[in-house]
Design an enzyme around this catalytic site. Sequence first.
Site, PDB file in Angstrom:
ATOM      1  N   TYR A 143       0.848  -1.192   0.000  1.00  0.00           N
ATOM      2  CA  TYR A 143       0.000   0.000   0.000  1.00  0.00           C
ATOM      3  C   TYR A 143       0.886   1.244   0.000  1.00  0.00           C
ATOM      4  O   TYR A 143       1.747   1.398   0.862  1.00  0.00           O
ATOM      5  CB  TYR A 143      -0.890  -0.043   1.244  1.00  0.00           C
ATOM      6  CG  TYR A 143      -2.035   0.949   1.300  1.00  0.00           C
ATOM      7  CD1 TYR A 143      -2.250   1.910   0.322  1.00  0.00           C
ATOM      8  CD2 TYR A 143      -2.936   0.918   2.366  1.00  0.00           C
ATOM      9  CE1 TYR A 143      -3.305   2.792   0.384  1.00  0.00           C
ATOM     10  CE2 TYR A 143      -4.014   1.797   2.446  1.00  0.00           C
ATOM     11  CZ  TYR A 143      -4.183   2.736   1.459  1.00  0.00           C
ATOM     12  OH  TYR A 143      -5.239   3.621   1.538  1.00  0.00           O
ATOM     13  N   CYS A 144       0.678   2.119  -0.968  1.00  0.00           N
ATOM     14  CA  CYS A 144       1.384   3.403  -1.064  1.00  0.00           C
ATOM     15  C   CYS A 144       2.895   3.136  -1.125  1.00  0.00           C
ATOM     16  O   CYS A 144       3.359   2.371  -1.954  1.00  0.00           O
ATOM     17  CB  CYS A 144       0.980   4.296   0.097  1.00  0.00           C
ATOM     18  SG  CYS A 144       1.533   6.019  -0.054  1.00  0.00           S
TER      19      CYS A 144
END
Length: 589
Positions: free
Chosen positions: A323-324
């Site tokens: 994530y990210c």
Amino acid sequence: MDTQDKDLNQTLNAWWQYNQDMYTAFNNSLFNDNPVQKALSEQSNRDFSAWLDAIIKKPETMQQNQLDWWQNQLHIIQQTFAPTDPDNTTQAVTEERGDRRFKADEWQENPWFNYIKQSYLLFGQSLLSSIRETPGLDDKLKERLEFFARQTVNSLSPSNFISTNPELLKLTLDSNGQNLIDGFELFKSDLEKGGDMLRISMTDESAFELGTDLATTPGRIVYQNHLFELIQYNASSDEVYQAPLLFVPPFVNKYYILDLQSSNSMVKWAVEQGHTVFMMSWKNPDISMKDIGFEDYVVDGVIAAVDAIEKHTGESDINAIGYCIGGTLLATAMAYFVSKRMKQRIKSATLLTTLLDFSQPGELGVFVNEPTVSALEAYNTQNGIMHGHMLGTSFSMLRENSLYWNYYVNNYLKGKAPMSMDLLYWNSDSTNLTANCHNFMLRELYLENKLICEKQVSIRGTKIDLSKIKQPLYMLSTRDDHIALWQGTFKGAQKTSKNVTFVLGESGHIAGVINPPQANKYGYWFGPDVTGEPQQWFDKAKHSKGSWWTHWQKWVTSHNSDKVPARATHSEDAPGIYDAPGEYVKVKL
């Protein structure tokens, strides 16, 4: 004046003086001692001078803007104070979609406040429009000018002041100023807990407890090192997919954004789908970790987690979700495996709102220039860490009306304690960044965009190349993401495996990802291969209602269909350390 009025007057005077003293001290510390604020101020002055020079060369553009502004002002005055059709309630100037500052009826019903509102909106729109329309300015310069002009315009909004906000004015008069007294107490509390900077509370931070209200999916810490704890979650079915599933959250936030409450926990949902889920819980760094770098998060982080999963389950192949910046780590680890000529143990990867090509970093781009990056490097080196509260405030100012001024008005002027909300609690639970890692990200990734270049980034002496990744990738971006623009993530996808499934969710960086199927809130687009320009892909993509989670489940199981008996989180031979959510996640700033 009665006693109550005197008390109120004294309180207001004290509050005003305290405000002034703190404002003066804060600004003195910013501009005298903080190289980052000094660099931003100097860059802003240079940009403003460049804008003035461009205006002087093409004065007719500004003259036309001024003429348009004056004509619109006359229209507002006429419509507000001398309407030809009293039944016509159409506004000459309207707020942008999502702007909730002027929702109170008084802004429309009272001619004076209606005029203030529209005149202010016209000023802001005209200023930003004049920047966009000024010829001779490059795009990066315009982005910086627009950002800082927007910050100034929104700080001066009439909704932020009692005398120009009819809702606040009525509330103050009706309560005899009690709202300001209550707001002053909230203001003092925020100053005390914020240390040397004001940190406006977004939620009641006493309303939640990790492991009780949030991060409640049952599991156990099965591995720990100096960077992270590894959580294995309890299976909820007799059989599970053979390949374990590893979540790599961003180290700039805490992992439980993926495990908030049972109704919106992606972790719980993935467990229920039959995955053996592992989660990395990063340690919140302090000054002693200042030399920990990005490459350490790759090798001692992601790769160490893969090793621990194999030792615990016997499986050498896993599926992984990053994530990210966690997705950036994950892709880097995959490229590292290839460059080291090791077996690729990540058989499929899912990258959520992940930048690999940093040429379009969204509004963070206003900080990506040599003077500002150099100042940030100096600040990091001096302090050993980038403090999480400063990072949090910086991200909040990317959406200043909804994430800053909204709470300023609600807390300090309305005197209302912030509401309890899981997402806002997580957002306020900040983490630090190590100096070494943050400096690498600023210069090597954002400023020089080296990650997409062949063998320009070195991990423990090994030069990597993202184009060598051959495993299937699922890349989710979100249409309204202001941190990782989907057009930028799309370009990054083109630098990796040719087997890429690109999906574009509705909403933004958080809400578009944490989108459980039962909520049925946001849809998504999916479509052709990631070739050509982003808009060409979007024009051909198909839209589907409902959560992308179910679309992803079909994709990941196509690469992981074999089942095995459910795995225990601990045994006599491998008892684990302690129950989830662990200890690292509980460390607060």
